[in-house]
Design an enzyme around this catalytic site. Structure first.
Site, mmCIF file in Angstrom:
data_model
loop_
_atom_site.group_PDB
_atom_site.id
_atom_site.type_symbol
_atom_site.label_atom_id
_atom_site.label_comp_id
_atom_site.label_asym_id
_atom_site.label_seq_id
_atom_site.Cartn_x
_atom_site.Cartn_y
_atom_site.Cartn_z
ATOM 1 N N ARG A 33 0.840 -1.201 0.000
ATOM 2 C CA ARG A 33 0.000 0.000 0.000
ATOM 3 C C ARG A 33 0.875 1.250 0.000
ATOM 4 N NH1 ARG A 33 -5.206 0.724 3.995
ATOM 5 N NH2 ARG A 33 -5.771 -1.450 4.077
ATOM 6 N N TYR A 75 -6.939 -17.331 8.249
ATOM 7 C CA TYR A 75 -6.515 -16.204 9.088
ATOM 8 C C TYR A 75 -6.554 -16.596 10.577
ATOM 9 C CZ TYR A 75 -6.795 -11.573 11.312
ATOM 10 O OH TYR A 75 -6.590 -10.474 12.101
HETATM 11 N N1 SER Z 1 -11.009 -7.390 11.572
HETATM 12 C C1 SER Z 1 -10.425 -8.680 11.321
HETATM 13 C C2 SER Z 1 -11.081 -9.352 10.173
HETATM 14 O O1 SER Z 1 -12.247 -9.114 9.990
HETATM 15 C C3 SER Z 1 -10.571 -9.530 12.541
HETATM 16 O O2 SER Z 1 -9.353 -9.600 13.193
HETATM 17 O O3 SER Z 1 -10.477 -10.123 9.506
#
Ligand code: SER
Length: 321
Positions: free
Chosen positions: A39, A144
């Site tokens: 970015r 994630y």
């Molecule tokens: N805000 C993040 C996400 O939505 C959560 O850690 O991936």
């Protein structure tokens, strides 16, 4: 405490960009080095102190930067978030796990202090959804979330095995007015404001009754600094503190925004992110953070919405939105 020569990875991201400015104000602008990757940095990020580009997956370069700038503390904000991570799980693993591993290895050799944020994404369908406890079942269904569990475990391993100072919080959704989030599931809670302030209709990608824990940026920054300045010997947990500030449904956020912008309209068309949102807690028990290092948020829904609208309306009027 050491002299504080700080490196921030992910400095161009939603949290990194504001954290950089806050740390520069606190520790002196020359002592806080911002590292971005893809970015483009904002003007203020580049002009308020040292800015460099680098990839956390490149251990050699990372080590060179840490040596060159005599870094003793790293706020490791670089990560691929949940929605982007589901589009490219291999990239998510590579950046989030290998990037952190590189940094922990350098920290072990050079005695660095590390702040490594985790997330509510470590929780999953098997976790209690209301008032989710600190020490509970971690069964994430996103890559994630998997990488964040690995990060928490690795962090604790380096604390126990090598005495490295690693700390981190499980951030809920973060709401902010400076830099847009990129590729997260909680992004709707930020996007809604931008559409409302511009007088546009918003199509929300989760259902109106979706409730998630959230936090406003000033509290997010405060928590990182406060945890890093806490007495390490008093901490029982290290890299996995539950923290929260508020919980609300998407509809409740719409209603709160309408108190300021009555004409705002919003429709709900859930996509693949609905399932991710439903796998996460609705509210969080952050009593360990409160007890171990004095955590306490300043912003609730009402106060956050008022401040967001004031800030974004000003930006919009100045043609900066
Ligand atoms: N805000 C993040 C996400 O939505 C959560 O850690 O991936």
């Amino acid at each position: 405490m050491s002299k504080q020569r700080v490196l921030i990875t992910g400095a161009t991201g939603q949290i990194g960009s504001e954290l950089t400015i806050a740390l520069r104000e606190r520790y002196g602008k020359e002592n806080v080095i911002a590292m971005g990757h893809r970015r483009k940095p904002s003007e203020v990020l580049e002009s308020s102190g040292p800015y460099i580009t680098g990839d956390v997956r490149d251990r050699e370069k990372l080590e060179k930067i840490i040596k060159e700038y005599d870094i003793d503390t790293v706020y490791h904000m670089a990560a691929i978030l949940s929605a982007t991570g589901e589009k490219d799980p291999q990239l998510c693993w590579d950046v989030n796990v290998n990037g952190l591993y590189n940094l922990l290895e350098i920290a072990r050799e050079r005695n660095l202090r590390i702040f490594c944020p985790s997330s509510i994404a470590v929780f999953g369908p098997g976790t209690p959804k209301e008032n989710t406890p600190q020490d509970t079942i971690l069964t994430p269904t996103t890559m994630y979330g998997v990488t964040k569990v690995v990060g928490e475990l690795l962090g604790e391993y380096y604390v126990q095995k090598y005495g490295v100072d690693v700390r981190g919080v499980r951030y809920p959704g973060i709401i902010s007015s400076e830099t847009l989030p990129g590729g997260g599931t909680t992004d709707y809670a930020v996007e809604m404001f931008y559409y409302a302030v511009k007088g546009e209709r918003y199509t929300c990608f989760v259902k109106e009754d979706t409730v998630l824990p959230m936090m406003y940026m000033p509290d997010c920054i405060k928590s990182a600094i406060q945890l890093m300045e806490a007495d390490f010997s008093k901490l029982k947990h290290h890299a996995n503190f539950n923290i929260t500030a508020m919980s609300f449904s998407a509809k409740e956020l719409e209603e709160e925004i309408k108190k300021h912008i009555p004409d705002f309209s919003c429709e709900y068309k859930p996509d693949f992110r609905q399932k991710i949102a439903e796998s996460w807690p609705r509210s969080i028990d952050d009593s360990c953070a409160r007890e171990e290092w004095g955590w306490k948020p300043d912003y609730d829904l009402e106060r956050m919405v008022k401040d967001m609208i004031e800030k974004l309306t000003k930006k919009y009027r100045e043609g900066r939105l």
